[in-house]
Design an enzyme around this catalytic site. Structure first.
Site, short mmCIF file in Angstrom:
data_model
loop_
_atom_site.label_atom_id
_atom_site.label_comp_id
_atom_site.label_asym_id
_atom_site.label_seq_id
_atom_site.Cartn_x
_atom_site.Cartn_y
_atom_site.Cartn_z
N ALA A 73 -35.21 -158.98 -35.11
CA ALA A 73 -34.32 -159.84 -34.31
C ALA A 73 -34.10 -159.21 -32.95
CB ALA A 73 -32.99 -159.99 -35.04
N GLY A 99 -36.78 -158.49 -38.99
CA GLY A 99 -37.48 -159.78 -38.97
C GLY A 99 -39.00 -159.63 -38.90
N GLU A 157 -39.93 -159.36 -42.34
CA GLU A 157 -39.71 -160.66 -42.98
C GLU A 157 -40.84 -161.64 -42.64
OE1 GLU A 157 -35.58 -160.71 -41.41
OE2 GLU A 157 -35.02 -161.32 -43.41
N GLU A 172 -32.05 -153.82 -41.52
CA GLU A 172 -30.81 -154.47 -41.04
C GLU A 172 -29.55 -153.74 -41.47
OE1 GLU A 172 -33.40 -156.00 -42.42
OE2 GLU A 172 -33.93 -157.77 -41.23
#
Ligand code: COA
Length: 267
Positions: free
Chosen positions: A66, A117, A120, A141
């Site tokens: 992110a 991310g 992910e 995170e």
């Protein structure tokens, strides 16, 4: 279609090679999210696309997760806007899920760090091929006081099982390629120099096969894991809740000060 942060090359045998180029860290900024959404639209209606590869133009980063700078900049809105945060998380979940359900094989060519991310996105691909030595992969995170909010809690648990996923997520473990291979997070390890060639060989071998059958098998494999939707909703809401704990303020400040975050209550 035109893109700001990705480049698309159409190679032999229907291999579509997508290079993410969003300096300095390939963070999932608004521009990159817009481009990824446009990319899945473009590929979904392209019958000539037989295999998709996601790669990076950055020498040592696949995708750094992110956009933490954007998150800091938007910090004040985040504090009071829980539904906006879970919407953002939902947007990333949906976008990555479209790679996970794309009816052709999708490969992540991981040349360097695939964190938060980035991990992910890689987990939403069917295969992860990672170069040893330039970077690490993991859901980082929690070290920032956040939780994975783009499908990571759901996909890592499905890929590796609850025990390993819990360990890797709670400790924000960053694994090198060999460690990631040993736990089953990546399918293949290469040298940095051979990543592109070995990924292309792998992609071409898939492209020579019955890719329509693979797409249908993928649909059935996804069904074998049960619906991911409810877990995604819980994850997006939980991600939004983190902003009420006070922990992201500590974690993000420490990241930008290049310090380890101390979450213990102040005496
Ligand atoms: N969002 C926004 N910017 C980021 C970023 C992110 N996720 N990750 C790195 N950057 C920026 C840095 O702030 C730095 O910018 P600057 O040059 O303006 O100072 C630049 O990218 C390079 O990062 P830097 O940390 O200096 O490089 P490095 O080689 O020492 O480390 C990483 C690279 C990816 C290992 C490290 O930046 C990192 O751990 N990033 C955070 C990853 C993460 O936890 N992501 C999950 C977010 S939920």
């Amino acid at each position: 279609m035109s893109y700001e942060t990705i480049r698309i090359e159409r190679k032999d045998k229907g291999v579509v090679w997508v290079t993410i180029d969003n300096p300095p860290a390939n963070a999932l900024s608004e521009n990159l999210m817009n481009d990824l959404e446009q990319l899945v639209d473009e590929l979904s209606s392209d019958r000539n696309a037989r295999v998709v590869v996601l790669a990076s133009a950055n020498e040592k980063i696949f995708v750094a997760g992110a956009d933490l700078k954007g998150m800091i900049a938007g910090g004040s809105q985040f504090a009071g806007n829980e539904s906006g945060i879970s919407e953002q998380s939902g947007r990333m979940q949906k976008c990555f899920d479209r790679f996970a359900t794309m009816p052709v094989p999708v490969i992540a060519a991981i040349n360097g760090h695939a964190l938060g991310g980035g991990c992910e996105l890689a987990m939403a691909c069917d295969f992860r091929i990672m170069a040893q030595g330039r970077g690490k992969i993991g859901l980082t995170e929690v070290s920032l006081g956040l939780i994975p909010g783009a499908g990571g809690t759901q996909r890592m648990t499905r890929l590796l099982g609850r025990a390993k996923a819990t360990e890797l997520i709670f400790f924000s473990k960053r694994l090198d390629a060999q460690e990631a291979f040993e736990v089953g997070l990546v399918n293949k390890v290469t040298t940095p120099e051979s990543l592109e060639e070995e990924t292309l060989d792998f992609a071409e071998e898939l492209a020579e096969g019955a890719v329509r059958a693979m797409g249908l098998a993928k649909e059935a494999i996804n069904a074998a894991e049960g619906s991911i939707e409810e877990g995604m909703n819980v994850e997006a809401n939980a991600f939004a809740q983190t902003f009420k704990t006070g922990e992201p303020g500590v974690g993000l400040a420490a990241f930008f000060q290049r310090k380890k975050a101390n979450f213990l209550p102040k005496k």
